[in-house]
Design a protein around this motif. Sequence first.
Motif, short mmCIF file in Angstrom:
data_model
loop_
_atom_site.label_atom_id
_atom_site.label_comp_id
_atom_site.label_asym_id
_atom_site.label_seq_id
_atom_site.Cartn_x
_atom_site.Cartn_y
_atom_site.Cartn_z
N SER A 2 -13.61 -49.64 -50.12
CA SER A 2 -14.45 -49.64 -50.60
C SER A 2 -15.83 -49.65 -49.67
CB SER A 2 -15.06 -49.65 -51.79
OG SER A 2 -14.76 -52.11 -51.82
N SER A 33 -19.71 -46.01 -52.03
CA SER A 33 -19.69 -46.09 -53.75
C SER A 33 -20.81 -47.19 -54.28
CB SER A 33 -18.19 -47.12 -53.35
OG SER A 33 -18.04 -48.25 -53.05
N ASP A 122 -18.94 -43.65 -61.61
CA ASP A 122 -19.33 -44.92 -60.82
C ASP A 122 -19.13 -45.53 -59.66
OD1 ASP A 122 -16.85 -45.07 -63.10
OD2 ASP A 122 -15.14 -45.14 -61.60
N LYS A 123 -20.40 -45.29 -59.30
CA LYS A 123 -21.33 -45.16 -58.28
C LYS A 123 -22.29 -46.03 -58.32
CE LYS A 123 -19.92 -41.36 -55.37
NZ LYS A 123 -20.82 -40.31 -54.71
#
Length: 309
Positions: A2, A33, A122-123
């Motif tokens: 990530s 992300s 989901d960011k």
Amino acid sequence: MSKALIISGGGARGAWGVGVSKGLVQHEQKSYSTVIGTSTGSLMGPLVLADRFDELVDAYTSVTQQDIFNVNPFNNRGGVKVIPAAFRVITNQKTLGESLPLKNLIRRFFSVDLFNELRNTDKIFGATVVSLTTAKTEVKILKDNTYNDNVDWIWASANNPVFMSLLEKNNQIWTDGGLKDYASISYVLENNLADEIDVILHNTTSILNRNYTEVNGIFDLLFRVIDVFSADVIQNDIENAKLRVQLQNEVKINFYYMNQSQVDVIGNALLFDRDNMTQILNEGFNSVVDGSIIKRACKVTMDGLILPA
């Protein structure tokens, strides 16, 4: 792995950061992300996270003083308009300028559609603000707030507390996150949001001009005091024990810096000149592509020690 992107404050210097972030995403093929922005970084963050670089480039190459200020405290050379500033002091105004049009500009580029797009992923996007009421820094996360609240937080984050408007919200007074947190590295580390962090810093590696030898009036001295204070904030954020946190994994951090000529092109970072901003935007992008960008790397161990990468 990530990845998080942290974008510092810097006013008009943010155009360089636009070019750098575009280069990192489109040339280096980096996917983030999490994006956390302070001041101008909060303006950029949602568009970077959504990979909307055409809109972002447009925003930073078309902006004018009129798009930012309804009361512009600066003359065309970037100095303070002395008589209007003195009048605002005498009449007990809160700041030397007002930036109500900036909120409309935020709504133009940070649309409801973009808000919904990011909220449904989901960011993570966050805008760093400081409460003048409590003297505490907070990172306001997009998903935790309504669209209108996000507009307020981005606007507050982008407002210099001396020359621009203040946000009064929730019985507190809010302003530029860069007042205490130039680049929110600690937030990403403390919440274990990434294994690798890229940090775009709208400054040089030396941070502060050490050759200031002459005071040219009270407002020149005010700028210098702000510069000295800002340099101390930057130093704390980047180099000091603020990074000593407990991590789940070792984290690599890459710092990207401007060169002095790019800083000089902009001059007063609250003077928004289209040609100058276009120039440094292109230089930022090209420096990523050709590898000439100034980059420093380190790693933070699981017990919070900072070591060379």
